[in-house]
Design a protein around this motif. Structure first.
Motif, PDB file in Angstrom:
ATOM      1  N   ALA A   1      10.277  -0.672 -19.745  1.00 13.98           N
ATOM      2  CA  ALA A   1      10.119   0.766 -19.983  1.00 13.98           C
ATOM      3  C   ALA A   1       9.336   1.428 -18.847  1.00 13.98           C
ATOM      4  N   GLY A   2       8.297   0.762 -18.351  1.00 18.32           N
ATOM      5  CA  GLY A   2       7.533   1.312 -17.233  1.00 18.32           C
ATOM      6  C   GLY A   2       8.354   1.405 -15.962  1.00 18.32           C
ATOM      7  N   TYR A   3       9.125   0.366 -15.683  1.00 21.08           N
ATOM      8  CA  TYR A   3       9.935   0.339 -14.464  1.00 21.08           C
ATOM      9  C   TYR A   3      10.973   1.461 -14.468  1.00 21.08           C
ATOM     10  N   TYR A   4      11.775   1.515 -15.533  1.00 20.68           N
ATOM     11  CA  TYR A   4      12.823   2.532 -15.578  1.00 20.68           C
ATOM     12  C   TYR A   4      12.266   3.923 -15.862  1.00 20.68           C
ATOM     13  N   GLY A   5      11.141   3.992 -16.563  1.00 16.44           N
ATOM     14  CA  GLY A   5      10.501   5.284 -16.799  1.00 16.44           C
ATOM     15  C   GLY A   5      10.016   5.921 -15.505  1.00 16.44           C
ATOM     16  N   ILE A   6       9.435   5.123 -14.621  1.00 20.46           N
ATOM     17  CA  ILE A   6       8.978   5.644 -13.333  1.00 20.46           C
ATOM     18  C   ILE A   6      10.158   6.076 -12.484  1.00 20.46           C
ATOM     19  N   HIS A   7      11.228   5.289 -12.480  1.00 20.22           N
ATOM     20  CA  HIS A   7      12.422   5.704 -11.727  1.00 20.22           C
ATOM     21  C   HIS A   7      12.960   7.035 -12.263  1.00 20.22           C
ATOM     22  N   LEU A   8      12.980   7.198 -13.568  1.00 23.64           N
ATOM     23  CA  LEU A   8      13.467   8.440 -14.168  1.00 23.64           C
ATOM     24  C   LEU A   8      12.547   9.614 -13.831  1.00 23.64           C
ATOM     25  N   LEU A   9      11.246   9.433 -14.002  1.00 22.87           N
ATOM     26  CA  LEU A   9      10.297  10.517 -13.691  1.00 22.87           C
ATOM     27  C   LEU A   9      10.339  10.882 -12.215  1.00 22.87           C
ATOM     28  N   TRP A  10      10.458   9.906 -11.360  1.00 24.52           N
ATOM     29  CA  TRP A  10      10.517  10.167  -9.919  1.00 24.52           C
ATOM     30  C   TRP A  10      11.767  10.979  -9.588  1.00 24.52           C
ATOM     31  N   ARG A  11      12.891  10.591 -10.186  1.00 20.79           N
ATOM     32  CA  ARG A  11      14.141  11.306  -9.941  1.00 20.79           C
ATOM     33  C   ARG A  11      14.059  12.739 -10.473  1.00 20.79           C
ATOM     34  N   LEU A  12      13.498  12.920 -11.670  1.00 21.90           N
ATOM     35  CA  LEU A  12      13.344  14.269 -12.228  1.00 21.90           C
ATOM     36  C   LEU A  12      12.448  15.131 -11.358  1.00 21.90           C
ATOM     37  N   HIS A  13      11.395  14.535 -10.828  1.00 19.76           N
ATOM     38  CA  HIS A  13      10.497  15.270  -9.934  1.00 19.76           C
ATOM     39  C   HIS A  13      11.227  15.693  -8.659  1.00 19.76           C
ATOM     40  N   LEU A  14      12.032  14.791  -8.101  1.00 16.50           N
ATOM     41  CA  LEU A  14      12.792  15.141  -6.899  1.00 16.50           C
ATOM     42  C   LEU A  14      13.809  16.244  -7.176  1.00 16.50           C
ATOM     43  N   LEU A  15      14.493  16.164  -8.312  1.00 17.72           N
ATOM     44  CA  LEU A  15      15.453  17.211  -8.661  1.00 17.72           C
ATOM     45  C   LEU A  15      14.769  18.561  -8.830  1.00 17.72           C
ATOM     46  N   LYS A  16      13.576  18.540  -9.399  1.00 19.82           N
ATOM     47  CA  LYS A  16      12.809  19.782  -9.562  1.00 19.82           C
ATOM     48  C   LYS A  16      12.431  20.365  -8.197  1.00 19.82           C
ATOM     49  N   ARG A  17      12.022  19.505  -7.271  1.00 23.43           N
ATOM     50  CA  ARG A  17      11.671  19.973  -5.929  1.00 23.43           C
ATOM     51  C   ARG A  17      12.889  20.509  -5.189  1.00 23.43           C
TER      52      ARG A  17
ATOM     53  N   TRP B   1       0.811  -1.217   0.000  1.00 21.49           N
ATOM     54  CA  TRP B   1       0.000   0.000   0.000  1.00 21.49           C
ATOM     55  C   TRP B   1       0.844   1.266   0.000  1.00 21.49           C
ATOM     56  N   ASN B   2       2.169   1.144   0.173  1.00 19.98           N
ATOM     57  CA  ASN B   2       3.052   2.312   0.199  1.00 19.98           C
ATOM     58  C   ASN B   2       3.216   2.904  -1.188  1.00 19.98           C
ATOM     59  N   LEU B   3       3.440   4.204  -1.211  1.00 18.58           N
ATOM     60  CA  LEU B   3       3.713   4.905  -2.468  1.00 18.58           C
ATOM     61  C   LEU B   3       5.133   5.449  -2.413  1.00 18.58           C
ATOM     62  N   ASN B   4       6.088   4.576  -2.646  1.00 20.50           N
ATOM     63  CA  ASN B   4       7.463   5.039  -2.771  1.00 20.50           C
ATOM     64  C   ASN B   4       7.978   4.647  -4.154  1.00 20.50           C
ATOM     65  N   ARG B   5       9.150   5.122  -4.481  1.00 22.57           N
ATOM     66  CA  ARG B   5       9.671   4.948  -5.837  1.00 22.57           C
ATOM     67  C   ARG B   5       9.767   3.477  -6.237  1.00 22.57           C
ATOM     68  N   HIS B   6      10.225   2.635  -5.358  1.00 26.22           N
ATOM     69  CA  HIS B   6      10.433   1.235  -5.697  1.00 26.22           C
ATOM     70  C   HIS B   6       9.107   0.487  -5.851  1.00 26.22           C
TER      71      HIS B   6
END
Length: 174
Positions: free
Chosen positions: A146-162, A35-40
């Motif tokens: 593509a979904g797995y690595y795409g989410i890791h990339l988007l999550w990282r980009l979002h964190l860098l933006k924050r 039920w957790n919403l973390n990157r992994h």
């Protein structure tokens, strides 16, 4: 990431744990990692959901739920992602997968004439099953990766933006 919105949309874990048709999963539904919403967890859920959507059988969501429990991914997200395929999107996706498999195997795809009948399912599918399964398998693996690595990339980009926005706010303070 829009965690608050997703938490509002997700089903209540306590109600799902009490559901009579989900009792066979036992204590597995009590695991917080489902039920957790973390990157992994989210990346694993995307991989599972996008893989299971290519399986051309009914009840893909059950397959996605079992895989999410086994791999400890976010359960609701894995199940929801299966519904990318529906009666409107499934035929073109499966035909595209067949064309991919036919191109790799060297099977002539020009002779493919689908007629929605039981006779075609019994006789016509026998002629194309190899390129069909190859195409579906390749698309499932490609979508999953593509979904797995795409989410890791988007999550990282979002964190860098924050982080960048936080640094900008700190530099503006007197």
């Amino acid at each position: 990431m829009p965690r608050k919105l997703l938490r509002k949309l997700f089903p209540n874990p306590e109600k799902l744990k009490e559901h009579k048709h989900l009792q066979f999963l036992g204590d597995s539904l009590h695991l917080p990692c489902l039920w957790n919403l973390n990157r992994h967890n989210v990346a694993a859920a995307f991989a599972i959901g996008l893989f299971a959507m290519w399986i051309p059988v009914p009840f893909q969501s059950v397959i996605a739920a079992l895989l999410a429990v086994f791999f400890r991914a976010n359960l609701p997200l894995a199940v929801v992602l299966v519904f990318v395929t529906n009666p409107v999107t499934m035929p073109p996706m499966l035909y595209g997968a067949y064309l991919l498999g036919a191109a790799i195997v060297g099977h002539p795809s020009a002779g493919f004439n689908f007629t929605p009948s039981l006779d075609w399912l019994m006789n016509g599918l026998i002629l194309i099953w190899k390129p069909f399964l190859l195409g579906i398998s390749l698309m499932a693996v490609f979508s999953s990766v593509a979904g797995y690595y795409g989410i890791h990339l988007l999550w990282r980009l979002h964190l860098l933006k924050r982080i960048k926005a936080r640094r900008l706010r700190k530099s503006r303070r007197p």
